[in-house]
Scaffold this active site. Structure first.
Site, PDB file in Angstrom:
ATOM      1  N   ARG A   1      56.203  83.681  62.874  1.00  0.00           N
ATOM      2  CA  ARG A   1      55.461  84.032  61.454  1.00  0.00           C
ATOM      3  C   ARG A   1      54.097  83.788  61.789  1.00  0.00           C
ATOM      4  NH1 ARG A   1      53.461  79.077  62.158  1.00  0.00           N
ATOM      5  NH2 ARG A   1      54.450  77.210  62.112  1.00  0.00           N
TER       6      ARG A   1
ATOM      7  N   GLY B   1      50.249  81.930  62.115  1.00  0.00           N
ATOM      8  CA  GLY B   1      49.831  80.594  61.851  1.00  0.00           C
ATOM      9  C   GLY B   1      50.145  80.009  63.307  1.00  0.00           C
TER      10      GLY B   1
ATOM     11  N   THR C   1      52.792  73.575  62.964  1.00  0.00           N
ATOM     12  CA  THR C   1      53.106  72.790  61.797  1.00  0.00           C
ATOM     13  C   THR C   1      54.051  71.790  61.888  1.00  0.00           C
ATOM     14  OG1 THR C   1      52.696  72.574  59.395  1.00  0.00           O
ATOM     15  CG2 THR C   1      54.084  74.252  60.231  1.00  0.00           C
TER      16      THR C   1
ATOM     17  N   HIS D   1      57.492  70.166  59.687  1.00  0.00           N
ATOM     18  CA  HIS D   1      58.219  70.134  58.404  1.00  0.00           C
ATOM     19  C   HIS D   1      59.245  68.956  58.203  1.00  0.00           C
ATOM     20  CE1 HIS D   1      56.749  74.163  57.397  1.00  0.00           C
ATOM     21  NE2 HIS D   1      57.578  74.716  58.638  1.00  0.00           N
TER      22      HIS D   1
ATOM     23  N   ALA E   1      50.547  74.207  53.518  1.00  0.00           N
ATOM     24  CA  ALA E   1      50.495  75.194  54.559  1.00  0.00           C
ATOM     25  C   ALA E   1      51.011  76.592  54.309  1.00  0.00           C
ATOM     26  CB  ALA E   1      50.997  74.521  55.970  1.00  0.00           C
TER      27      ALA E   1
ATOM     28  N   GLY F   1      52.566  80.035  56.275  1.00  0.00           N
ATOM     29  CA  GLY F   1      52.849  80.962  57.568  1.00  0.00           C
ATOM     30  C   GLY F   1      53.565  81.916  57.425  1.00  0.00           C
TER      31      GLY F   1
ATOM     32  N   GLY G   1      57.049  81.315  54.691  1.00  0.00           N
ATOM     33  CA  GLY G   1      56.287  80.953  53.435  1.00  0.00           C
ATOM     34  C   GLY G   1      55.252  79.814  53.356  1.00  0.00           C
TER      35      GLY G   1
ATOM     36  N   ALA H   1      54.771  75.347  52.733  1.00  0.00           N
ATOM     37  CA  ALA H   1      55.135  73.950  52.596  1.00  0.00           C
ATOM     38  C   ALA H   1      54.114  73.004  52.037  1.00  0.00           C
ATOM     39  CB  ALA H   1      55.250  73.689  54.114  1.00  0.00           C
TER      40      ALA H   1
ATOM     41  N   CYS I   1      48.074  73.339  62.203  1.00  0.00           N
ATOM     42  CA  CYS I   1      47.578  74.507  61.950  1.00  0.00           C
ATOM     43  C   CYS I   1      46.050  74.779  62.570  1.00  0.00           C
ATOM     44  CB  CYS I   1      47.758  74.549  60.284  1.00  0.00           C
ATOM     45  SG  CYS I   1      48.956  74.005  59.521  1.00  0.00           S
TER      46      CYS I   1
END
Lengths: 188, 259
Positions: B81, B83, B86, B88, B149, B151, B162, B164, B180
């Site tokens: 993706r 970006g 990050t 999650h 965020a 991405g 997508g 977050a 990021c």
């Protein structure tokens, strides 16, 4: 797209209607060069002997936004019409780019990998991506005639490519859109 | 009259979804969407704790040694993706639209701007003033703090991965990475913004009891996430002009022959 950059630079972005107008203006006047062939997915191909030079159109770079990353294939790799040959990233979106023709990659534009913003900065000029070697040249002579008739100034293009591909089937060039069909496609 | 546009929404927020299975699911959905055997689909979920590294991310993005992070229970994956790197995890609302952008006539920038607009609107439903469409800083910001965020991946005109939105995320996990690619920016969440605005709790008026507040926080956190989910789904459907939103269950995601 130059107007959009102007708007961004001078903080006009905050005034959305002005920036949008500038962006629309840029997009409405996206350059479509008559001497190139285009795929519906917004890549262009320019024959150069038995090699085709490939890049993405001005319309494409406008729709992407500021490009921050370009991934291209290795020299010697095979590319296939309609299949992914690389990735371009903008606004945290990694977008595949598709080869308009099939063949062997003979050269890649390393300048784009080193400076991804070149994809946006100059229409076609520094934006070629790959050069693909054509395998047979039946369509070539007709295209050569067309190019001569149009008296193309080749230098702005020469720098604007992504890859150069040795074509395995130059008949594929006939499947691509000419500039007016591509312009119509972009208006949809 | 605009043609009717349909979006299938599958909520998986009732459980913690491990990252790899979600990528496999997206790949399948992307393939089916490309072939036209399923319609535009939005997955909404929470992940088990994971760090993901996008196309421009690298080991440099980690302050803590990745091996140590894995030992303490975090997963780490590289993902195709856009970006950088990050986090999650629980309390974070993740939304993956697997939609046909060509059919919607959307380029990458317009699509991402739509996602940012949806997150800004969703934050707005909590009274939080956020902004997206910030040149050079994709994502959603409250002041200089990042609350959402983005991405995504676009392949053959189909989107995957997508956004977050931090709702009740444990923000301390972000200290392990450069989130990021922005080393000097803070991250925030809906919960944190509401706490700082002092609007999270009912104006009981008496100045508040910290312990009682924390207990209330724990009680209401799941509700906050659920509320955020409802807002996000509605806002995403709205920005792209979907006229028909259909809630589906996991079993309905893929065509029967695929299972």
């Amino acid at each position: 797209m130059a107007l959009r950059r102007f708007a961004v630079q001078f903080g006009l972005r905050a005034q959305a209607p002005v920036a949008d107008l500038a962006a629309s203006w840029g997009r409405a006047f996206a350059t479509v060069l008559p001497e190139l062939k285009y795929a519906k997915s917004h890549e262009w191909a320019k024959p150069q002997g038995d090699v085709a030079v490939v890049g993405i159109s001005d319309h494409a770079q406008g729709e992407l936004g500021d490009v921050v990353y370009v991934e291209l294939p290795e020299v010697g790799a095979t590319v296939t019409k309609g299949e992914t040959f690389g990735v371009v990233e903008s606004v945290k979106a990694a977008s595949d780019v598709y080869s308009p023709i099939s063949g062997e990659v003979v050269e890649i534009n390393q300048a784009l990998v080193d400076e991804p913003a070149k994809v946006n900065s100059s229409p076609y000029e520094d934006r070629w991506m790959i050069k693909v070697k054509l395998s047979n040249t039946n369509s070539f002579s007709l295209l050569l005639l067309l190019l001569l008739l149009l008296q193309v100034n080749s230098s702005p293009y020469e720098d604007g490519w992504m890859i150069k591909v040795k074509l395995s089937n130059s008949g594929e060039l006939g499947d691509l859109l000419d500039s007016s069909a591509y312009e119509a496609h972009c208006q949809h | 009259m605009p043609a009717s546009k349909s979006l299938r929404v599958c909520s998986l927020t009732h459980k913690l979804v491990r990252y790899l299975p979600s990528v496999e699911l997206q790949t399948l959905l992307e393939q089916h969407r490309k072939e036209g055997t399923v319609g535009d689909t939005l997955l909404v979920l929470q992940h088990a704790p994971v760090f993901t590294v996008g196309k421009r991310g690298s080991a440099q993005d980690f302050h803590t040694d990745p091996e140590e992070l894995r030992r303490t229970g975090f997963e780490i994956y590289s993902v195709p993706r856009g970006g950088e790197t990050t986090y999650h995890g629980p309390g974070q609302l993740v939304a993956y639209p697997i939609i046909n952008l060509r059919q919607l006539g959307l380029g990458a920038r317009a699509f991402v701007e739509g996602l940012e607009d949806a997150m800004v609107q969703a934050a707005g439903c909590f009274g939080i003033e956020a902004r997206g469409r910030v040149p050079g800083k994709t994502g959603v910001w409250v002041g200089e703090r990042k609350i959402g965020a983005v991405g995504v991946r676009i392949s053959h005109g189909i989107s995957s991965h997508g956004v977050a939105l931090n709702v009740t995320t444990d923000l301390s996990h972000y200290r392990h990475i450069v989130p990021c690619g922005t080393p000097d920016k803070e991250v925030t969440s809906v919960q944190r913004e509401l706490q700082q605005a002092g609007t999270y709790f009912e104006a009981g008026g008496e100045g508040g009891d910290a312990a009682k507040d924390d207990a209330l926080l724990q009680d209401t956190a799941p509700n906050l996430l659920k509320e955020a989910e409802q807002h996000m789904v509605r806002c995403i459907a709205g920005v792209y002009g979907y006229t028909d939103v259909q809630d589906i269950v996991e079993e309905q995601l893929l065509p029967t022959t695929a299972r």
